[in-house]
Scaffold this motif. Structure first.
Motif, PDB file in Angstrom:
ATOM      1  N   ASP A  26      30.348  45.356 -17.161  1.00 14.76           N
ATOM      2  CA  ASP A  26      30.841  45.621 -18.516  1.00 14.76           C
ATOM      3  C   ASP A  26      32.331  45.324 -18.564  1.00 14.76           C
ATOM      4  O   ASP A  26      33.155  46.147 -18.192  1.00 14.76           O
ATOM      5  CB  ASP A  26      30.560  47.071 -18.895  1.00 14.76           C
ATOM      6  CG  ASP A  26      31.005  47.420 -20.298  1.00 14.76           C
ATOM      7  OD1 ASP A  26      31.634  46.579 -20.975  1.00 14.76           O
ATOM      8  OD2 ASP A  26      30.720  48.556 -20.729  1.00 14.76           O
ATOM      9  N   LYS A  27      32.688  44.150 -19.022  1.00 19.09           N
ATOM     10  CA  LYS A  27      34.094  43.706 -19.016  1.00 19.09           C
ATOM     11  C   LYS A  27      34.968  44.527 -19.956  1.00 19.09           C
ATOM     12  O   LYS A  27      36.192  44.506 -19.839  1.00 19.09           O
ATOM     13  CB  LYS A  27      34.195  42.222 -19.370  1.00 19.09           C
ATOM     14  CG  LYS A  27      33.441  41.322 -18.394  1.00 19.09           C
ATOM     15  CD  LYS A  27      33.849  41.550 -16.959  1.00 19.09           C
ATOM     16  CE  LYS A  27      33.050  40.702 -16.004  1.00 19.09           C
ATOM     17  NZ  LYS A  27      33.084  41.152 -14.644  1.00 19.09           N
ATOM     18  N   SER A  28      34.361  45.282 -20.893  1.00 20.53           N
ATOM     19  CA  SER A  28      35.165  46.091 -21.810  1.00 20.53           C
ATOM     20  C   SER A  28      35.257  47.555 -21.386  1.00 20.53           C
ATOM     21  O   SER A  28      35.878  48.358 -22.086  1.00 20.53           O
ATOM     22  CB  SER A  28      34.610  45.989 -23.237  1.00 20.53           C
ATOM     23  OG  SER A  28      33.291  46.513 -23.303  1.00 20.53           O
ATOM     24  N   PHE A  29      34.673  47.912 -20.223  1.00 19.07           N
ATOM     25  CA  PHE A  29      34.760  49.294 -19.742  1.00 19.07           C
ATOM     26  C   PHE A  29      36.227  49.623 -19.490  1.00 19.07           C
ATOM     27  O   PHE A  29      36.938  48.849 -18.848  1.00 19.07           O
ATOM     28  CB  PHE A  29      33.956  49.461 -18.451  1.00 19.07           C
ATOM     29  CG  PHE A  29      33.787  50.895 -18.036  1.00 19.07           C
ATOM     30  CD1 PHE A  29      32.694  51.619 -18.468  1.00 19.07           C
ATOM     31  CD2 PHE A  29      34.720  51.517 -17.226  1.00 19.07           C
ATOM     32  CE1 PHE A  29      32.528  52.951 -18.083  1.00 19.07           C
ATOM     33  CE2 PHE A  29      34.572  52.837 -16.841  1.00 19.07           C
ATOM     34  CZ  PHE A  29      33.477  53.557 -17.276  1.00 19.07           C
ATOM     35  N   PRO A  30      36.699  50.765 -19.999  1.00 15.17           N
ATOM     36  CA  PRO A  30      38.128  51.107 -19.858  1.00 15.17           C
ATOM     37  C   PRO A  30      38.573  51.185 -18.393  1.00 15.17           C
ATOM     38  O   PRO A  30      37.929  51.840 -17.585  1.00 15.17           O
ATOM     39  CB  PRO A  30      38.220  52.485 -20.512  1.00 15.17           C
ATOM     40  CG  PRO A  30      37.020  52.606 -21.384  1.00 15.17           C
ATOM     41  CD  PRO A  30      35.952  51.778 -20.737  1.00 15.17           C
ATOM     42  N   ASP A  31      39.656  50.509 -18.084  1.00 15.43           N
ATOM     43  CA  ASP A  31      40.230  50.510 -16.739  1.00 15.43           C
ATOM     44  C   ASP A  31      41.370  51.525 -16.730  1.00 15.43           C
ATOM     45  O   ASP A  31      42.540  51.173 -16.812  1.00 15.43           O
ATOM     46  CB  ASP A  31      40.722  49.116 -16.370  1.00 15.43           C
ATOM     47  CG  ASP A  31      41.013  48.988 -14.894  1.00 15.43           C
ATOM     48  OD1 ASP A  31      40.565  49.848 -14.114  1.00 15.43           O
ATOM     49  OD2 ASP A  31      41.681  48.011 -14.519  1.00 15.43           O
ATOM     50  N   THR A  32      40.985  52.790 -16.662  1.00 11.57           N
ATOM     51  CA  THR A  32      41.928  53.888 -16.824  1.00 11.57           C
ATOM     52  C   THR A  32      41.513  55.070 -15.977  1.00 11.57           C
ATOM     53  O   THR A  32      40.408  55.098 -15.434  1.00 11.57           O
ATOM     54  CB  THR A  32      41.994  54.300 -18.322  1.00 11.57           C
ATOM     55  OG1 THR A  32      42.935  55.349 -18.486  1.00 11.57           O
ATOM     56  CG2 THR A  32      40.641  54.753 -18.833  1.00 11.57           C
ATOM     57  N   ASN A  33      42.391  56.065 -15.904  1.00 16.68           N
ATOM     58  CA  ASN A  33      42.085  57.337 -15.257  1.00 16.68           C
ATOM     59  C   ASN A  33      41.746  58.410 -16.289  1.00 16.68           C
ATOM     60  O   ASN A  33      41.412  59.524 -15.923  1.00 16.68           O
ATOM     61  CB  ASN A  33      43.286  57.830 -14.445  1.00 16.68           C
ATOM     62  CG  ASN A  33      43.606  56.912 -13.310  1.00 16.68           C
ATOM     63  OD1 ASN A  33      42.733  56.276 -12.741  1.00 16.68           O
ATOM     64  ND2 ASN A  33      44.869  56.827 -12.969  1.00 16.68           N
TER      65      ASN A  33
END
Length: 64
Positions: A26-33
């Motif tokens: 899923d390229k739009s999955f948030p890349d965050t904590n």
């Protein structure tokens, strides 16, 4: 390390294996904590209860 990176680095044989594969694809999955940002994303994408439950378990392990 962000939650997404941590999850992707989990073994495919871990209890989060399929969730990590789905997240990686899923390229739009948030890349965050940020827990709320990811949780809201799952709600917006109509994620199933199993996905949300696994996310909560994984995030708890990630943040401990």
């Amino acid at each position: 390390m962000t939650f997404k990176n941590w999850l992707i680095n989990c073994s495919d044989y871990s209890k989060y294996g399929w969730l990590s594969v789905d997240t990686e694809n899923d390229k739009s999955f948030p890349d965050t904590n940020n827990y709320l940002e990811i949780s809201n994303y799952l709600v917006e994408k109509n994620a199933g209860e199993m996905s949300k439950t696994l996310f909560n378990q994984a995030y708890e392990e990630y943040s401990s």
